[in-house]
Scaffold this motif. Structure first.
Motif, PDB file in Angstrom:
ATOM      1  N   TRP A 117      56.172   6.258  52.406  1.00 25.47           N
ATOM      2  CA  TRP A 117      56.491   5.477  51.210  1.00 25.47           C
ATOM      3  C   TRP A 117      57.533   6.246  50.412  1.00 25.47           C
ATOM      4  CZ3 TRP A 117      54.697   0.603  50.809  1.00 25.47           C
ATOM      5  CH2 TRP A 117      53.617   0.260  51.614  1.00 25.47           C
ATOM      6  N   PRO A 118      58.358   5.548  49.625  1.00 28.55           N
ATOM      7  CA  PRO A 118      59.405   6.242  48.857  1.00 28.55           C
ATOM      8  C   PRO A 118      58.821   7.243  47.871  1.00 28.55           C
ATOM      9  CG  PRO A 118      59.777   3.855  48.899  1.00 28.55           C
ATOM     10  CD  PRO A 118      58.410   4.087  49.463  1.00 28.55           C
ATOM     11  N   LEU A 119      59.640   8.244  47.523  1.00 28.52           N
ATOM     12  CA  LEU A 119      59.200   9.264  46.567  1.00 28.52           C
ATOM     13  C   LEU A 119      58.762   8.629  45.251  1.00 28.52           C
ATOM     14  CD1 LEU A 119      58.880  12.284  45.908  1.00 28.52           C
ATOM     15  CD2 LEU A 119      61.278  12.283  45.175  1.00 28.52           C
ATOM     16  N   ALA A 120      59.388   7.523  44.852  1.00 26.28           N
ATOM     17  CA  ALA A 120      59.023   6.862  43.593  1.00 26.28           C
ATOM     18  C   ALA A 120      57.556   6.457  43.573  1.00 26.28           C
ATOM     19  CB  ALA A 120      59.915   5.641  43.356  1.00 26.28           C
ATOM     20  N   ASP A 121      56.988   6.153  44.737  1.00 26.03           N
ATOM     21  CA  ASP A 121      55.578   5.782  44.790  1.00 26.03           C
ATOM     22  C   ASP A 121      54.667   6.970  44.553  1.00 26.03           C
ATOM     23  OD1 ASP A 121      55.811   3.010  45.246  1.00 26.03           O
ATOM     24  OD2 ASP A 121      56.208   3.335  47.370  1.00 26.03           O
ATOM     25  N   TYR A 122      55.200   8.183  44.603  1.00 26.04           N
ATOM     26  CA  TYR A 122      54.432   9.396  44.390  1.00 26.04           C
ATOM     27  C   TYR A 122      54.713  10.023  43.022  1.00 26.04           C
ATOM     28  CZ  TYR A 122      53.220   9.292  49.351  1.00 26.04           C
ATOM     29  OH  TYR A 122      52.734   8.928  50.587  1.00 26.04           O
ATOM     30  N   GLN A 123      55.369   9.291  42.143  1.00 28.67           N
ATOM     31  CA  GLN A 123      55.632   9.790  40.798  1.00 28.67           C
ATOM     32  C   GLN A 123      54.741   9.076  39.791  1.00 28.67           C
ATOM     33  OE1 GLN A 123      57.221  12.364  40.734  1.00 28.67           O
ATOM     34  NE2 GLN A 123      59.038  12.346  42.043  1.00 28.67           N
ATOM     35  N   THR A 124      54.420   9.771  38.709  1.00 23.54           N
ATOM     36  CA  THR A 124      53.708   9.147  37.593  1.00 23.54           C
ATOM     37  C   THR A 124      54.689   8.865  36.466  1.00 23.54           C
ATOM     38  OG1 THR A 124      53.173  11.143  36.317  1.00 23.54           O
ATOM     39  CG2 THR A 124      51.757  10.641  38.212  1.00 23.54           C
ATOM     40  N   VAL A 125      54.267   8.045  35.538  1.00 21.60           N
ATOM     41  CA  VAL A 125      55.122   7.712  34.399  1.00 21.60           C
ATOM     42  C   VAL A 125      55.380   8.933  33.529  1.00 21.60           C
ATOM     43  CG1 VAL A 125      53.238   7.035  32.845  1.00 21.60           C
ATOM     44  CG2 VAL A 125      55.478   5.935  32.621  1.00 21.60           C
ATOM     45  N   PHE A 126      54.560   9.984  33.681  1.00 21.73           N
ATOM     46  CA  PHE A 126      54.703  11.180  32.853  1.00 21.73           C
ATOM     47  C   PHE A 126      55.561  12.258  33.508  1.00 21.73           C
ATOM     48  CE2 PHE A 126      50.299   9.522  32.213  1.00 21.73           C
ATOM     49  CZ  PHE A 126      50.501   8.978  30.951  1.00 21.73           C
ATOM     50  N   GLY A 127      55.911  12.129  34.777  1.00 24.49           N
ATOM     51  CA  GLY A 127      56.532  13.209  35.533  1.00 24.49           C
ATOM     52  C   GLY A 127      57.979  13.456  35.168  1.00 24.49           C
ATOM     53  N   VAL A 128      58.235  14.570  34.492  1.00 29.21           N
ATOM     54  CA  VAL A 128      59.601  14.937  34.092  1.00 29.21           C
ATOM     55  C   VAL A 128      59.962  16.362  34.489  1.00 29.21           C
ATOM     56  CG1 VAL A 128      59.691  13.307  32.160  1.00 29.21           C
ATOM     57  CG2 VAL A 128      58.809  15.625  31.773  1.00 29.21           C
ATOM     58  N   GLU A 129      58.988  17.155  34.980  1.00 31.69           N
ATOM     59  CA  GLU A 129      59.230  18.553  35.338  1.00 31.69           C
ATOM     60  C   GLU A 129      58.976  18.728  36.832  1.00 31.69           C
ATOM     61  OE1 GLU A 129      60.381  20.857  33.425  1.00 31.69           O
ATOM     62  OE2 GLU A 129      60.232  19.898  31.464  1.00 31.69           O
ATOM     63  N   PRO A 130      60.004  18.669  37.689  1.00 33.06           N
ATOM     64  CA  PRO A 130      59.778  18.746  39.128  1.00 33.06           C
ATOM     65  C   PRO A 130      59.085  20.042  39.529  1.00 33.06           C
ATOM     66  CG  PRO A 130      62.027  18.033  38.647  1.00 33.06           C
ATOM     67  CD  PRO A 130      61.434  18.505  37.349  1.00 33.06           C
ATOM     68  N   GLY A 131      58.101  19.920  40.437  1.00 26.86           N
ATOM     69  CA  GLY A 131      57.436  21.138  40.877  1.00 26.86           C
ATOM     70  C   GLY A 131      56.159  20.945  41.668  1.00 26.86           C
ATOM     71  N   SER A 132      55.591  19.746  41.726  1.00 30.26           N
ATOM     72  CA  SER A 132      54.319  19.544  42.419  1.00 30.26           C
ATOM     73  C   SER A 132      54.537  19.185  43.882  1.00 30.26           C
ATOM     74  CB  SER A 132      53.490  18.446  41.746  1.00 30.26           C
ATOM     75  OG  SER A 132      52.859  18.930  40.577  1.00 30.26           O
ATOM     76  N   ALA A 133      53.807  19.884  44.762  1.00 31.46           N
ATOM     77  CA  ALA A 133      53.875  19.549  46.181  1.00 31.46           C
ATOM     78  C   ALA A 133      53.212  18.215  46.466  1.00 31.46           C
ATOM     79  CB  ALA A 133      53.211  20.652  47.002  1.00 31.46           C
ATOM     80  N   GLU A 134      52.157  17.921  45.738  1.00 33.66           N
ATOM     81  CA  GLU A 134      51.466  16.645  45.864  1.00 33.66           C
ATOM     82  C   GLU A 134      51.314  16.024  44.487  1.00 33.66           C
ATOM     83  OE1 GLU A 134      47.891  17.043  48.145  1.00 33.66           O
ATOM     84  OE2 GLU A 134      48.901  18.104  49.774  1.00 33.66           O
TER      85      GLU A 134
END
Length: 369
Positions: A191-208
């Motif tokens: 699935w696209p990376l967008a499906d693995y983001q939350t509305v709060f995610g602004v600091e890249p760094g999580s593996a999952e």
């Protein structure tokens, strides 16, 4: 399994909760106090995002368990504003998910997180027809050629499945060009990376993905704030959580800002509840509470945390939790038991199994109050 209207509140039991009551036959104690063993059937695993099932993010089911009464009720996630009170504070994780998997012909490298030394922890996994499985054939000093001409050097094993490693270029830029989201066998396709983001995610760094925040939408956040429910961020970059292992979490980088620490302390001082959105937030806040000047408060803090929340240590700063449904034997269940008590948690998981709730990052949610 019986079907019920997800908006209907169903009281499972009314006796006062117990922190040491033996779980029922479907939920068995496992290992250290607070973790459970139970059978998780394949139909209860979420195989795709809820949007692929015709739902909005905030239409996943929401199991609610209450520590004071032992009540278990069933809702949808969009009901959250009506389940909280003005003056409560939701603390969310603003870490964004990386495309942390790099695929070779036969192996996949999962980049788990950066260490203070600048090296990275990585997990090596053998590619299969459907996903990946653990790989144990690597050796210290080995060099792995990666797509795009990059080279990864394995330095030493950090844990039985994680290696300290060095990539010969900037990791974040490399992953942006060559990585994909980490996917395990229960998710049947990419699935696209967008499906693995939350509305709060602004600091890249999580593996999952910090998946407890996934059901939130901008509209739901607006409704929460309009009802007088606060929202404040922390950052904790999550590492890989291999589904084959039930090991405790290793050090992860976190930050609790002075602003968020102040909001948490003001909320508790004035009788509001601090509701963590995700086990990552619990870990960050409870780390920040360890050396706080007064009991029940937190301080601004950042760095690497090794803190593991257990029933023996309890919680200091968290009054409730929004989370997903966690795998059998996981250390996350110990953390949930520290908040709810084992009796309440066992009854909640019995209800989730009986009512067909969905597990994993694309599954349903659980609110503990």
């Amino acid at each position: 399994m019986t079907a019920r209207d997800p908006h209907t509140a169903v009281q499972a039991r009314t006796e006062p909760p117990a922190t040491t009551t033996a779980p029922g036959p479907a939920i068995r104690p496992y290992g250290a106090a607070g973790s459970f063993e139970f059978a998780l059937a394949a139909p209860l695993e979420a195989h795709e995002p809820p949007e692929a099932r015709g739902l909005r993010r905030d239409e996943v089911r929401l199991l609610v368990s209450r520590r004071d009464t032992g009540e278990v009720s069933h809702h949808v996630f969009a009901d959250l504003p009506t389940l909280l009170s003005p003056g409560d504070l939701l603390v969310v994780n603003n870490s964004a998910t990386l495309p942390a998997a790099v695929r070779l012909d036969r192996l996949a490298v999962h980049f788990s997180g950066r260490l203070a030394s600048g090296e990275w922890l990585v997990e090596l996994r053998r590619r299969t027809a459907t996903a990946t499985e653990p790989y144990s054939g690597a050796a210290p000093g080995e060099w792995l050629p990666l797509p795009g001409g990059a080279t990864l050097r394995l330095l030493a094993q950090e844990t039985p499945r994680l290696w300290r490693a060095h990539l010969d270029r900037d990791v974040l830029s490399y992953l942006a060009a060559h990585g994909v989201p980490i996917r395990y066998g229960y998710v049947r396709r990419d699935w696209p990376l967008a499906d693995y983001q939350t509305v709060f995610g602004v600091e890249p760094g999580s593996a999952e993905m910090p998946s407890a925040g996934r059901p939130f939408t901008p509209e739901l956040v607006t409704e929460l704030v309009s009802r007088g429910i606060g929202v404040a961020p922390i950052t904790l970059h999550t590492g890989v959580a291999s589904p084959e292992k039930d090991e405790p979490p290793y050090p992860e980088w976190f930050s609790v800002s002075p602003w968020t620490a102040r909001l948490v302390n003001i909320t508790r001082e004035h009788g509001g509840r601090v509701i963590a959105v995700g086990t990552t937030v619990v870990r960050a806040l409870e780390t920040a509470a360890l050396d706080a000047p007064a009991p029940g408060t937190v301080r601004a803090a950042s760095g690497w945390t090794s803190h593991v929340v257990t029933p023996a240590g309890g919680v200091r700063a968290v009054d409730g939790l929004v989370t997903g449904l966690h795998e059998p034997r996981s250390s996350h269940l110990m953390m949930l038991s520290a908040i709810t008590g084992t009796g309440v948690l066992a009854r909640a998981y019995e209800a989730a199994l009986e009512e067909g709730y969905l597990w994993h990052e694309f599954g349903d949610s659980h609110l503990i109050l």
